[in-house]
Design a protein around this motif. Sequence first.
Motif, PDB file in Angstrom:
ATOM      1  N   GLU A  90       0.772  -1.414   0.074  1.00  0.00           N
ATOM      2  CA  GLU A  90      -0.088  -0.158   0.077  1.00  0.00           C
ATOM      3  C   GLU A  90       0.902   1.293  -0.110  1.00  0.00           C
ATOM      4  N   GLU A  91       2.128   1.164   0.677  1.00  0.00           N
ATOM      5  CA  GLU A  91       2.950   2.358   0.670  1.00  0.00           C
ATOM      6  C   GLU A  91       4.346   1.911   0.675  1.00  0.00           C
TER       7      GLU A  91
ATOM      8  N   ASN B 298      10.391  11.802  -9.773  1.00  0.00           N
ATOM      9  CA  ASN B 298       9.128  11.803 -10.735  1.00  0.00           C
ATOM     10  C   ASN B 298       8.912  10.460 -11.247  1.00  0.00           C
ATOM     11  N   LYS B 299       9.704   9.705 -11.755  1.00  0.00           N
ATOM     12  CA  LYS B 299       9.726   8.486 -12.414  1.00  0.00           C
ATOM     13  C   LYS B 299       9.487   7.389 -11.369  1.00  0.00           C
ATOM     14  N   ILE B 300       9.681   7.517 -10.185  1.00  0.00           N
ATOM     15  CA  ILE B 300       9.734   6.489  -9.129  1.00  0.00           C
ATOM     16  C   ILE B 300       8.183   6.739  -8.493  1.00  0.00           C
ATOM     17  N   ARG B 301       7.947   8.008  -8.443  1.00  0.00           N
ATOM     18  CA  ARG B 301       6.452   8.397  -7.928  1.00  0.00           C
ATOM     19  C   ARG B 301       5.479   7.945  -8.865  1.00  0.00           C
ATOM     20  N   GLN B 302       5.627   8.274 -10.191  1.00  0.00           N
ATOM     21  CA  GLN B 302       4.806   7.868 -11.007  1.00  0.00           C
ATOM     22  C   GLN B 302       4.757   6.288 -11.209  1.00  0.00           C
ATOM     23  N   SER B 303       5.792   5.291 -10.994  1.00  0.00           N
ATOM     24  CA  SER B 303       5.524   4.251 -11.088  1.00  0.00           C
ATOM     25  C   SER B 303       4.778   3.616 -10.023  1.00  0.00           C
ATOM     26  N   LEU B 304       5.030   3.988  -9.025  1.00  0.00           N
ATOM     27  CA  LEU B 304       4.220   3.723  -7.704  1.00  0.00           C
ATOM     28  C   LEU B 304       2.807   4.018  -7.707  1.00  0.00           C
ATOM     29  N   SER B 305       2.474   5.411  -8.209  1.00  0.00           N
ATOM     30  CA  SER B 305       1.229   5.751  -8.428  1.00  0.00           C
ATOM     31  C   SER B 305       0.414   4.642  -9.455  1.00  0.00           C
TER      32      SER B 305
ATOM     33  N   CYS C   3       5.581   7.551   0.240  1.00  0.00           N
ATOM     34  CA  CYS C   3       5.953   8.212   1.747  1.00  0.00           C
ATOM     35  C   CYS C   3       7.396   8.416   1.474  1.00  0.00           C
ATOM     36  N   ILE C   4       7.698   9.517   0.740  1.00  0.00           N
ATOM     37  CA  ILE C   4       9.041  10.136   0.412  1.00  0.00           C
ATOM     38  C   ILE C   4       9.062  11.632   0.581  1.00  0.00           C
ATOM     39  N   PRO C   5      10.169  12.068   1.327  1.00  0.00           N
ATOM     40  CA  PRO C   5      10.160  13.501   1.520  1.00  0.00           C
ATOM     41  C   PRO C   5      10.705  14.060   0.233  1.00  0.00           C
ATOM     42  N   PRO C   6      10.098  15.435  -0.320  1.00  0.00           N
ATOM     43  CA  PRO C   6      10.618  15.903  -1.586  1.00  0.00           C
ATOM     44  C   PRO C   6      12.357  16.409  -1.179  1.00  0.00           C
ATOM     45  N   LYS C   7      12.959  16.409  -2.368  1.00  0.00           N
ATOM     46  CA  LYS C   7      14.400  17.027  -1.992  1.00  0.00           C
ATOM     47  C   LYS C   7      14.096  18.483  -1.701  1.00  0.00           C
ATOM     48  N   LYS C   8      15.033  18.946  -1.156  1.00  0.00           N
ATOM     49  CA  LYS C   8      14.867  20.472  -0.848  1.00  0.00           C
ATOM     50  C   LYS C   8      14.703  21.656  -1.683  1.00  0.00           C
ATOM     51  N   ASN C   9      15.578  21.231  -2.916  1.00  0.00           N
ATOM     52  CA  ASN C   9      15.647  21.968  -4.053  1.00  0.00           C
ATOM     53  C   ASN C   9      14.383  21.788  -5.033  1.00  0.00           C
ATOM     54  N   ARG C  10      13.521  20.818  -4.733  1.00  0.00           N
ATOM     55  CA  ARG C  10      12.431  20.408  -5.611  1.00  0.00           C
ATOM     56  C   ARG C  10      11.480  21.732  -5.587  1.00  0.00           C
TER      57      ARG C  10
END
Length: 89
Positions: free
Chosen positions: A34-35, A45-52, A59-66
Motif C-alpha cells: 500500500e505504501e 518523478n519516475k519513481i513516484r509515477q511508477s508507484l502511483s 511516503c518520500i520527502p521531497p528534495k529540498k530544491n524541488r
Amino acid sequence: MARDAPIRLHLTAGQVSDFKGDDTLLADLPDETEEVIGDRGYGSNKIRQSLSERHITACIPPKKNRKSKPSYDWHLHKSATLLKTCLQS
C-alpha cells in the motif's frame, strides 16, 4: 505481514545514489503493498509515477530544491528513519 515491517533491503556502497537501486527494490513488490517509505533519493518523478500507477502511496520527502513539493506522511517517515538508524547500529 505486519504493518510497516520492511520487506526488502538493498545495500549499496555509501557513495552510490539511492536512485541507482530503485529498479531492484521496486520491481516485484507484493500485490498488497500500500505504501513505500523512502529517502529523498527515491523522490524522482519516475519513481513516484511508477508507484502511483500501481496504486501505491509514496511516503518520500521531497528534495529540498524541488519546486513542487509532494506531500507525505511525516510521522510514518520518521518512524522508518528510526528503524533505519537501529539497523545501522
